[in-house]
Scaffold this active site. Sequence first.
Site, PDB file in Angstrom:
ATOM      1  CG  ASP A 189      -1.833   1.177   1.271  1.00 23.69           C
ATOM      2  OD1 ASP A 189      -1.400   2.297   0.932  1.00 23.69           O
ATOM      3  OD2 ASP A 189      -3.011   0.992   1.608  1.00 23.69           O
ATOM      4  CG  HIS A 190       0.977   4.682  -2.819  1.00 22.90           C
ATOM      5  ND1 HIS A 190      -0.302   4.406  -3.224  1.00 22.90           N
ATOM      6  CD2 HIS A 190       1.032   6.025  -2.691  1.00 22.90           C
ATOM      7  CE1 HIS A 190      -0.974   5.538  -3.353  1.00 22.90           C
ATOM      8  NE2 HIS A 190      -0.189   6.543  -3.042  1.00 22.90           N
ATOM      9  CG  HIS A 252      -4.490   4.641  -0.129  1.00 20.53           C
ATOM     10  ND1 HIS A 252      -3.553   3.647  -0.226  1.00 20.53           N
ATOM     11  CD2 HIS A 252      -4.787   4.997  -1.418  1.00 20.53           C
ATOM     12  CE1 HIS A 252      -3.297   3.406  -1.495  1.00 20.53           C
ATOM     13  NE2 HIS A 252      -4.043   4.203  -2.244  1.00 20.53           N
TER      14      HIS A 252
END
Length: 505
Positions: A189-190, A252
């Site tokens: 998950d960036h 996010h």
Amino acid sequence: MNSAATTKPKVPDSCCFVIFGITGDLTHRLVIPALYNLAESGLLPEEFCIVGVARNELDSQALSADLMKSLHRFATRPVNKAIADKLLGCLTTVQADASDPASFTHLKNHLDGLAQDGITNALFYLAVPPTAFKPICIGLGRAGLLKQDNTHWRRLVIEKPFGTDLESARTLNRDLLKIASEHQIYRIDHYLGKETVQNILVLRFANGMFEPIWNRNHVDHVQITVSETLDVGRRGSFYDATGALRDMVPNHLFQLLSLVAMEPPSRFDAHSVRSEKSNVLNAVQVQTEEEALRNSVRGQYLGGTIGERAVSDYRKTDKVSPQSVTETYAALKLTIDNWRWAGVPFYLRTGKSLTAKRTEVAVRFKDAPLSMFRATEVERLSQNYFVIGVEPNEGVTLQFNTKVPGPSVTVDGVEMKFRYKDHFKAAPSTGYETLIYDCMIGDNILFQRADSVEAGWRIVQPFIEAWKKAGGHGLAMYKAGSEGPKEANDLIGRDGRRWRSIEPA
Ligand code: BG6
């Protein structure tokens, strides 16, 4: 995240970095520039190579030249020719069709050849659309490419989306766990590559002053905001089938929520940290569809302007249905059923084509009693917020009341600000360096575990179902360039609270 943060990071073991989707956007824009930055920082092993896998036949030299062009375009630092040449000079290619077992035998032979040169560890990075995850994983599994022992390791890296609802996430996890064990799987998950997001843990648990007040006795509510000025642009077909909720919330926004709300882990290691994140997501109350409707707002943008930029209606976007009821904005009210947070609402919102880019977590503390000031001119106190700014201003802000200088007793709200860029001179990065580096050193702390992914979908599932049934009914329209639909103000306003402004300061 290297646990021994104060010591020089260790250089990973020798490794073959296999990229499925070597010609794709993600590889060009993020993966190669991040590998370049790692190489420049001396954090790639001496024995390192890249194997590019794609469906079409590839010419290694032409591909290398192409990647070099992209590196110059997307690099976050000036490109040093010798380092870039060395990085892309180690690229070889394999043509593979995910549905053809022979392709994986071919890949295996290729990797066996590299093993002869001493590179036995391999990391498989799936920079491909989610429909390709399963066939690639099956192919890797059948060819024995994910088997590891104490002489070499094998790891699998996948990008979101991890499913499109609870059921598909469970199926994906089941499929992955048939071919690899949990600690071999790195779900990226960036958001966890962002320094400020990682810093939430350190802020909370490396300081003695926040934890005693970080609970329902002192916190009134928490607001988590991810607002974007970006519109849907060329992602119409993906986005129209996905919407703001699926695209942003279970991944996010829930990363932010779990880091802010989790209990202190007993150790700073992947097992302890990921277990606490999972525990807090499991404590979020799963609402009925009726409750979900009452505790949410979904919106869709109409044309407007953002700064100088004109944005047209979402429904006029290429590859979006002209009758689309897909949400480009979502606001939710959630509650966490545990001793720390019972009775403290968490308000989450995210949207596209809003007035400003802002990602922040704002913890609002309970008001001080006004009684002491009754005999003065002070009519109300301004609100106490502790704000963790992720973007665009990375830092921490504390809002508190102070006396205005002068003979009378007047109080005003002021801010104390810490900004990363004033204190630290970090080399500009893509946000992927830490994540890729951690995969190579085998540290899963920043990656999503199967149970957390499922816990996230379990929370959003009633919203998905309720919105699907409601169709166009209840979809709130908002103007591009605004702060979102006014119904979102009603959602929080009903509780006597209001959103923080997202207008650029
Ligand atoms: C992606 C979403 O995962 O995150 C995009 O698919 C979104 O729609 C992006 O724009 C936001 O990331 P960031 O880092 O710009 O907040």
